[in-house]
Design a protein around this motif. Structure first.
Motif, PDB file in Angstrom:
ATOM      1  N   UNK A 282      -0.331  -3.927   0.228  1.00 47.91           N
ATOM      2  CA  UNK A 282      -1.384  -2.922   0.155  1.00 47.91           C
ATOM      3  C   UNK A 282      -2.291  -3.186  -1.039  1.00 47.91           C
ATOM      4  N   UNK A 283      -1.702  -3.541  -2.159  1.00 51.41           N
ATOM      5  CA  UNK A 283      -2.482  -3.844  -3.357  1.00 51.41           C
ATOM      6  C   UNK A 283      -3.478  -4.965  -3.064  1.00 51.41           C
ATOM      7  N   UNK A 284      -3.003  -6.049  -2.431  1.00 49.26           N
ATOM      8  CA  UNK A 284      -3.881  -7.174  -2.135  1.00 49.26           C
ATOM      9  C   UNK A 284      -5.017  -6.791  -1.200  1.00 49.26           C
ATOM     10  N   UNK A 285      -4.701  -5.992  -0.182  1.00 48.49           N
ATOM     11  CA  UNK A 285      -5.726  -5.549   0.764  1.00 48.49           C
ATOM     12  C   UNK A 285      -6.735  -4.627   0.091  1.00 48.49           C
ATOM     13  N   UNK A 286      -6.232  -3.669  -0.684  1.00 44.88           N
ATOM     14  CA  UNK A 286      -7.111  -2.714  -1.348  1.00 44.88           C
ATOM     15  C   UNK A 286      -7.980  -3.390  -2.400  1.00 44.88           C
ATOM     16  N   UNK A 287      -7.439  -4.364  -3.103  1.00 45.20           N
ATOM     17  CA  UNK A 287      -8.244  -5.056  -4.112  1.00 45.20           C
ATOM     18  C   UNK A 287      -9.432  -5.754  -3.457  1.00 45.20           C
ATOM     19  N   UNK A 288      -9.193  -6.383  -2.307  1.00 47.49           N
ATOM     20  CA  UNK A 288     -10.288  -7.068  -1.601  1.00 47.49           C
ATOM     21  C   UNK A 288     -11.310  -6.069  -1.069  1.00 47.49           C
ATOM     22  N   UNK A 289     -10.819  -4.943  -0.552  1.00 43.86           N
ATOM     23  CA  UNK A 289     -11.697  -4.005   0.141  1.00 43.86           C
ATOM     24  C   UNK A 289     -12.315  -2.972  -0.795  1.00 43.86           C
ATOM     25  N   UNK A 290     -11.464  -2.343  -1.619  1.00 43.49           N
ATOM     26  CA  UNK A 290     -11.932  -1.264  -2.475  1.00 43.49           C
ATOM     27  C   UNK A 290     -12.352  -1.750  -3.861  1.00 43.49           C
ATOM     28  N   UNK A 291     -11.849  -2.898  -4.264  1.00 40.63           N
ATOM     29  CA  UNK A 291     -12.152  -3.379  -5.607  1.00 40.63           C
ATOM     30  C   UNK A 291     -13.625  -3.686  -5.807  1.00 40.63           C
ATOM     31  N   UNK A 292     -14.308  -4.072  -4.713  1.00 38.41           N
ATOM     32  CA  UNK A 292     -15.730  -4.403  -4.819  1.00 38.41           C
ATOM     33  C   UNK A 292     -16.574  -3.152  -5.060  1.00 38.41           C
ATOM     34  N   UNK A 293     -16.107  -1.996  -4.562  1.00 36.25           N
ATOM     35  CA  UNK A 293     -16.775  -0.710  -4.770  1.00 36.25           C
ATOM     36  C   UNK A 293     -18.238  -0.705  -4.315  1.00 36.25           C
ATOM     37  N   UNK A 294     -18.536  -1.369  -3.225  1.00 39.46           N
ATOM     38  CA  UNK A 294     -19.912  -1.380  -2.732  1.00 39.46           C
ATOM     39  C   UNK A 294     -20.017  -0.476  -1.501  1.00 39.46           C
ATOM     40  N   UNK A 295     -20.754   0.629  -1.647  1.00 33.75           N
ATOM     41  CA  UNK A 295     -20.989   1.560  -0.543  1.00 33.75           C
ATOM     42  C   UNK A 295     -19.677   1.921   0.160  1.00 33.75           C
ATOM     43  N   UNK A 296     -18.715   2.395  -0.608  1.00 31.46           N
ATOM     44  CA  UNK A 296     -17.368   2.611  -0.071  1.00 31.46           C
ATOM     45  C   UNK A 296     -17.045   4.091   0.141  1.00 31.46           C
ATOM     46  N   UNK A 297     -18.014   4.945  -0.001  1.00 28.62           N
ATOM     47  CA  UNK A 297     -17.766   6.363   0.198  1.00 28.62           C
ATOM     48  C   UNK A 297     -16.963   7.023  -0.897  1.00 28.62           C
ATOM     49  N   UNK A 298     -16.753   6.336  -2.014  1.00 31.16           N
ATOM     50  CA  UNK A 298     -16.053   6.914  -3.156  1.00 31.16           C
ATOM     51  C   UNK A 298     -14.621   6.458  -3.318  1.00 31.16           C
ATOM     52  N   UNK A 299     -14.045   5.819  -2.299  1.00 25.67           N
ATOM     53  CA  UNK A 299     -12.642   5.406  -2.382  1.00 25.67           C
ATOM     54  C   UNK A 299     -12.438   4.290  -3.408  1.00 25.67           C
ATOM     55  N   UNK A 300     -13.354   3.339  -3.435  1.00 29.08           N
ATOM     56  CA  UNK A 300     -13.237   2.240  -4.388  1.00 29.08           C
ATOM     57  C   UNK A 300     -13.302   2.718  -5.825  1.00 29.08           C
ATOM     58  N   UNK A 301     -14.221   3.620  -6.092  1.00 28.48           N
ATOM     59  CA  UNK A 301     -14.335   4.176  -7.441  1.00 28.48           C
ATOM     60  C   UNK A 301     -13.095   4.962  -7.804  1.00 28.48           C
ATOM     61  N   UNK A 302     -12.559   5.714  -6.834  1.00 29.70           N
ATOM     62  CA  UNK A 302     -11.389   6.548  -7.102  1.00 29.70           C
ATOM     63  C   UNK A 302     -10.188   5.714  -7.532  1.00 29.70           C
ATOM     64  N   UNK A 303      -9.964   4.587  -6.852  1.00 27.53           N
ATOM     65  CA  UNK A 303      -8.769   3.808  -7.158  1.00 27.53           C
ATOM     66  C   UNK A 303      -9.026   2.762  -8.248  1.00 27.53           C
ATOM     67  N   UNK A 304     -10.227   2.210  -8.293  1.00 24.44           N
ATOM     68  CA  UNK A 304     -10.503   1.182  -9.303  1.00 24.44           C
ATOM     69  C   UNK A 304     -10.572   1.758 -10.703  1.00 24.44           C
ATOM     70  N   UNK A 305     -10.978   3.016 -10.808  1.00 25.81           N
ATOM     71  CA  UNK A 305     -11.164   3.621 -12.124  1.00 25.81           C
ATOM     72  C   UNK A 305      -9.867   4.141 -12.742  1.00 25.81           C
ATOM     73  N   UNK A 306      -8.755   4.094 -11.997  1.00 27.42           N
ATOM     74  CA  UNK A 306      -7.477   4.622 -12.478  1.00 27.42           C
ATOM     75  C   UNK A 306      -6.475   3.496 -12.706  1.00 27.42           C
ATOM     76  N   UNK A 307      -5.473   3.723 -13.562  1.00 29.64           N
ATOM     77  CA  UNK A 307      -4.399   2.736 -13.707  1.00 29.64           C
ATOM     78  C   UNK A 307      -3.663   2.545 -12.390  1.00 29.64           C
ATOM     79  N   UNK A 308      -3.276   1.297 -12.132  1.00 26.85           N
ATOM     80  CA  UNK A 308      -2.561   0.950 -10.908  1.00 26.85           C
ATOM     81  C   UNK A 308      -1.278   0.212 -11.273  1.00 26.85           C
ATOM     82  N   UNK A 309      -0.166   0.670 -10.732  1.00 24.52           N
ATOM     83  CA  UNK A 309       1.123   0.014 -10.947  1.00 24.52           C
ATOM     84  C   UNK A 309       1.507  -0.690  -9.656  1.00 24.52           C
ATOM     85  N   UNK A 310       1.666  -1.998  -9.744  1.00 22.29           N
ATOM     86  CA  UNK A 310       1.949  -2.848  -8.594  1.00 22.29           C
ATOM     87  C   UNK A 310       3.422  -3.234  -8.591  1.00 22.29           C
ATOM     88  N   UNK A 311       4.134  -2.864  -7.523  1.00 22.80           N
ATOM     89  CA  UNK A 311       5.533  -3.251  -7.388  1.00 22.80           C
ATOM     90  C   UNK A 311       5.582  -4.610  -6.700  1.00 22.80           C
TER      91      UNK A 311
END
Length: 201
Positions: free
Chosen positions: A63-92
């Motif tokens: 999920x981390x790998x998928x989200x980084x590719x999709x949400x990490x760019x934060x381009x016209x994402x409806x706010x989801x990219x900003x929500x997750x990119x702006x917070x600390x993320x713990x990767x198991x």
């Protein structure tokens, strides 16, 4: 810190590939994208609010790998990219050692102990999204405080379920429920203790 799980599921409990088929993550699964046809703006805003609320995210490797590719760019994402990119993320992960997504920390080794350390921090919320396998593991290790399921009115008939056929039993207490016009239902439960069962008599 409260540990919460928020996942989208079908009526038959499938938590796999809600946003579309992904051969890398879901090889051979052809019934993905079951959430997209509903096109429910109110439900999307509800889910976005869930993503904007926590102090940090806890994610599995795929999920981390998928989200980084999709949400990490934060381009016209409806706010989801900003929500997750702006917070600390713990990767198991046992394989990733040097994550490139901003504010990311790898958890490996004694994952149970590390998650308990995070939970011991005062206040706040640690949220699991999109990581069904990690969510199952956290439940089985009794680390989950709150469970938020956004249930879509569709039966997929195959795919990976959130809850295993055999596992621990849990008593749940309904905290909040919401029904959307498309039939999507959001249910939030606190998790704790064992359920009671009727006697054989």
């Amino acid at each position: 810190m409260k540990l919460s799980i928020s996942l989208q599921v079908t009526l038959d409990g499938v938590a796999q590939a809600n946003g579309g088929n992904n051969e890398e993550m879901d090889p051979g699964f052809t019934r993905g994208g079951w959430a997209l046809p509903f096109n429910d703006d109110a439900a999307v805003q509800y889910i976005l609010g869930t993503w904007q609320r926590p102090d940090a995210f806890l994610l599995g490797r795929k999920t981390y790998g998928l989200f980084e590719k999709y949400w990490g760019a934060r381009s016209d994402d409806g706010g989801f990219g900003e929500a997750i990119s702006s917070k600390p993320k713990y990767l198991v992960s046992r394989t990733v050692t040097d994550p490139t997504w901003e504010q990311s920390t790898v958890i490996s080794g004694d994952v149970t102990a590390r998650v308990r350390e995070l939970k011991a921090q005062p206040g706040g919320e640690l949220l699991v999204v999109g990581s069904a396998a990690l969510a199952r593991w956290l439940l089985e290790n009794e680390l989950v405080d709150e469970l938020n399921l956004v249930q879509f009115p569709v039966i997929v008939g195959e795919g990976k379920r959130l809850l295993p056929e055999h596992g621990l039993d849990f008593a749940l207490n309904l905290i909040e429920s919401r029904v959307f016009d498309t039939g999507i239902i959001a249910l939030t439960y606190s998790v704790g203790g064992r359920p009671e069962y009727a006697s054989a008599s």
